[in-house]
Scaffold this active site. Structure first.
Site, short mmCIF file in Angstrom:
data_model
loop_
_atom_site.label_atom_id
_atom_site.label_comp_id
_atom_site.label_asym_id
_atom_site.label_seq_id
_atom_site.Cartn_x
_atom_site.Cartn_y
_atom_site.Cartn_z
N ARG A 1 -14.22 9.89 11.96
CA ARG A 1 -13.73 10.80 13.02
C ARG A 1 -12.74 10.14 13.99
NH1 ARG A 1 -15.01 13.39 9.49
NH2 ARG A 1 -16.83 14.73 9.29
N SER B 1 -18.90 20.32 17.05
CA SER B 1 -19.87 19.28 17.39
C SER B 1 -19.36 18.46 18.57
CB SER B 1 -20.07 18.34 16.21
OG SER B 1 -20.59 19.05 15.13
N GLU C 1 -17.37 13.34 20.25
CA GLU C 1 -16.25 13.56 19.32
C GLU C 1 -15.16 14.35 20.06
OE1 GLU C 1 -17.56 15.08 15.50
OE2 GLU C 1 -15.69 16.19 15.27
C1 LIG Z 1 -16.56 26.16 15.48
C2 LIG Z 1 -15.99 24.77 15.24
C3 LIG Z 1 -16.40 24.05 14.14
C4 LIG Z 1 -15.87 22.77 13.89
N1 LIG Z 1 -16.29 22.10 12.78
C5 LIG Z 1 -15.75 20.88 12.50
C6 LIG Z 1 -16.12 20.18 11.31
O1 LIG Z 1 -16.91 20.64 10.48
N2 LIG Z 1 -15.57 18.95 11.11
C7 LIG Z 1 -14.67 18.40 11.97
O2 LIG Z 1 -14.18 17.29 11.70
N3 LIG Z 1 -14.30 19.05 13.10
C8 LIG Z 1 -14.81 20.26 13.39
N4 LIG Z 1 -14.45 20.92 14.54
C9 LIG Z 1 -13.53 20.27 15.50
C10 LIG Z 1 -12.06 20.60 15.23
O3 LIG Z 1 -11.96 21.75 14.44
C11 LIG Z 1 -11.36 19.44 14.53
O4 LIG Z 1 -11.44 18.25 15.28
C12 LIG Z 1 -9.88 19.76 14.27
O5 LIG Z 1 -9.38 18.85 13.34
C13 LIG Z 1 -9.05 19.73 15.54
O6 LIG Z 1 -7.73 20.18 15.21
P1 LIG Z 1 -6.81 20.80 16.34
O7 LIG Z 1 -5.49 21.11 15.73
O8 LIG Z 1 -7.49 21.91 17.03
O9 LIG Z 1 -6.65 19.55 17.32
P2 LIG Z 1 -6.76 19.55 18.92
O10 LIG Z 1 -8.12 19.96 19.34
O11 LIG Z 1 -5.62 20.33 19.47
O12 LIG Z 1 -6.56 18.00 19.23
C14 LIG Z 1 -7.57 17.09 18.87
C15 LIG Z 1 -7.00 15.68 18.99
O13 LIG Z 1 -5.96 15.54 18.03
C16 LIG Z 1 -4.72 15.20 18.68
N5 LIG Z 1 -3.67 15.85 17.92
C17 LIG Z 1 -3.54 17.18 17.64
N6 LIG Z 1 -2.46 17.36 16.87
C18 LIG Z 1 -1.89 16.14 16.67
C19 LIG Z 1 -0.76 15.66 15.98
N7 LIG Z 1 0.04 16.50 15.29
N8 LIG Z 1 -0.47 14.35 15.99
C20 LIG Z 1 -1.26 13.47 16.66
N9 LIG Z 1 -2.35 13.86 17.36
C21 LIG Z 1 -2.67 15.18 17.35
C22 LIG Z 1 -4.86 15.68 20.11
O14 LIG Z 1 -4.03 14.94 20.97
C23 LIG Z 1 -6.34 15.41 20.36
O15 LIG Z 1 -6.55 14.05 20.67
C24 LIG Z 1 -14.95 22.21 14.80
C25 LIG Z 1 -14.52 22.95 15.91
C26 LIG Z 1 -15.02 24.22 16.13
C27 LIG Z 1 -14.52 25.01 17.31
#
Ligand SMILES: Cc1cc2nc3c(=O)[nH]c(=O)nc-3n(C[C@H](O)[C@H](O)[C@H](O)COP(=O)(O)OP(=O)(O)OC[C@H]3O[C@@H](n4cnc5c(N)ncnc54)[C@H](O)[C@@H]3O)c2cc1C
Length: 327
Positions: A183, A232, A307
């Site tokens: 992660r 999570s 996380e």
């Molecule tokens: C209902 C629910 C279920 C979930 N289940 C899971 C699961 O099963 N497994 C899991 O791993 N996660 C899970 N997550 C968490 C989330 O979905 C993941 O972490 C996802 O990958 C975040 O992507 P995002 O585009 O929303 O990133 P954001 O939340 O917008 O950003 C997260 C981090 O990534 C960075 N970031 C975003 N885009 C970039 C980029 N292009 N380049 C560099 N850094 C960047 C941001 O600066 C920040 O530090 C869940 C979330 C929810 C709401």
């Protein structure tokens, strides 16, 4: 990138970015719309670059002017402060959403919606990404977090990443240079994921579909889907896992399932989720995270790490459990 300025002329910044033709700009943007927790104040400026070149030009401009900024995807793992962000929030989404299939390789832009990527792999008859089906967020966020499920991470499939560095230069990194661990990745410290190449294996479409449907069914029954949340909150600690169990089990064991701080509540459905019952503040969530950590430590001896990532008003980002020490 943390703040250097507190007295920026945002109208001039906006005009300069309009002149450069970077993409869509939103002044004084409501960050509640940029986070799945629906929490946060306002950002001085929200920018959606229209291409990788536009993203590079934007980062060059912000770096040259020393303007604080951060990159987000769908905000599925982010807690913004109620005070908002004094800086530029760069959101990568629909305008960077190409997927190209070439044999067992997929070239994917950072703004691609993760469930769409899972679907594309199914259509191409490629196996290896079943575990990401149903994870909300963008591919950039998934790579940055090395996200996945069933103890797997997207990093397992990454061949290379096209990234934009702090100076706005476009660089290419092999998987071995990406610092993937459970992660986390190197992209948590300033490098922006613009696109990536993933290697999968030829598979049987029916088997891939069956596995994806099973995973989706399991997610729907286990996770709270009605109230805003960021998935999570705590990352699993292998030593604690063996003796106590995963974070949700530990939180339940110490009696905190369902507990509230203001409008934030430990989900009665899954204790590793914190839901916003309607009017939660960032302080409510941070207080709940701190209280959970200290109670779990008191009763089990383990410190859990979060996380989910907290965005401070000066644009710095760090694991939410560190927020109180860092701000
Ligand atoms: C209902 C629910 C279920 C979930 N289940 C899971 C699961 O099963 N497994 C899991 O791993 N996660 C899970 N997550 C968490 C989330 O979905 C993941 O972490 C996802 O990958 C975040 O992507 P995002 O585009 O929303 O990133 P954001 O939340 O917008 O950003 C997260 C981090 O990534 C960075 N970031 C975003 N885009 C970039 C980029 N292009 N380049 C560099 N850094 C960047 C941001 O600066 C920040 O530090 C869940 C979330 C929810 C709401």
């Amino acid at each position: 990138m943390p703040a250097e300025h507190t007295d920026l002329d945002w109208a001039s910044v906006t005009q300069a970015l309009l002149d450069l033709g970077i993409g869509k700009l939103y002044e004084n943007a409501d960050l509640r719309q940029c986070s799945r927790w629906r929490i946060g104040g306002r950002a001085s400026l929200l920018v959606e670059p229209s291409s990788i070149d536009a993203l590079a030009s934007l980062k060059q401009f912000l770096c040259a002017k020393q303007i604080p900024h951060l990159v987000i995807g769908d905000g599925a793992n982010l807690l913004f402060d109620d005070a908002g962000v004094e800086g530029v929030v760069i959101r990568l989404g629909k305008s960077l959403s190409g997927i190209r299939v070439d044999g067992d390789l997929l070239s994917v832009d950072a703004g691609v919606w993760v469930p769409r990527l899972a679907h594309a792999s199914l259509l191409a008859g490629l196996t290896g990404l079943e575990h990401i089906v149903g994870i909300p967020g963008t591919v950039g966020g998934l790579v940055c977090m090395n996200g996945g499920s069933q103890r797997r991470g997207i990093g397992d499939n990454v061949v290379d990443v096209t990234a934009v560095d702090g100076n706005g230069d476009v660089i290419r990194l092999d998987a071995s240079e990406c610092g993937f661990a459970y992660r986390t990745s190197r992209f948590q410290s300033g490098l922006t994921v613009a696109a990536c190449t993933l290697r999968l294996q030829p598979g049987d479409k029916k088997a891939i579909r069956r596995e994806m449907l099973e995973i989706l069914h399991s997610r729907r029954t286990r996770f709270p889907l009605k109230l805003p949340n960021c998935g999570s909150v705590f990352v699993s600690n292998p030593a604690m896992y063996d003796l106590v169990g995963p974070p949700g089990k530990a939180i339940e064991l110490v009696g905190l399932k369902g507990v509230r701080r203001g409008g934030a509540r430990v989900s009665p459905q899954h204790a590793n989720f914190i839901v916003n019952e309607g009017n939660a503040s960032s302080t409510d969530v941070l207080t709940l995270i701190a209280d959970i950590r200290s109670e779990v430590h008191k009763q089990t001896g383990y410190w859990m790490e979060s996380e989910v990532r907290y965005v401070a008003p000066n644009c710095s980002i760090f694991p939410a459990h560190c927020a109180k020490e860092m701000t």
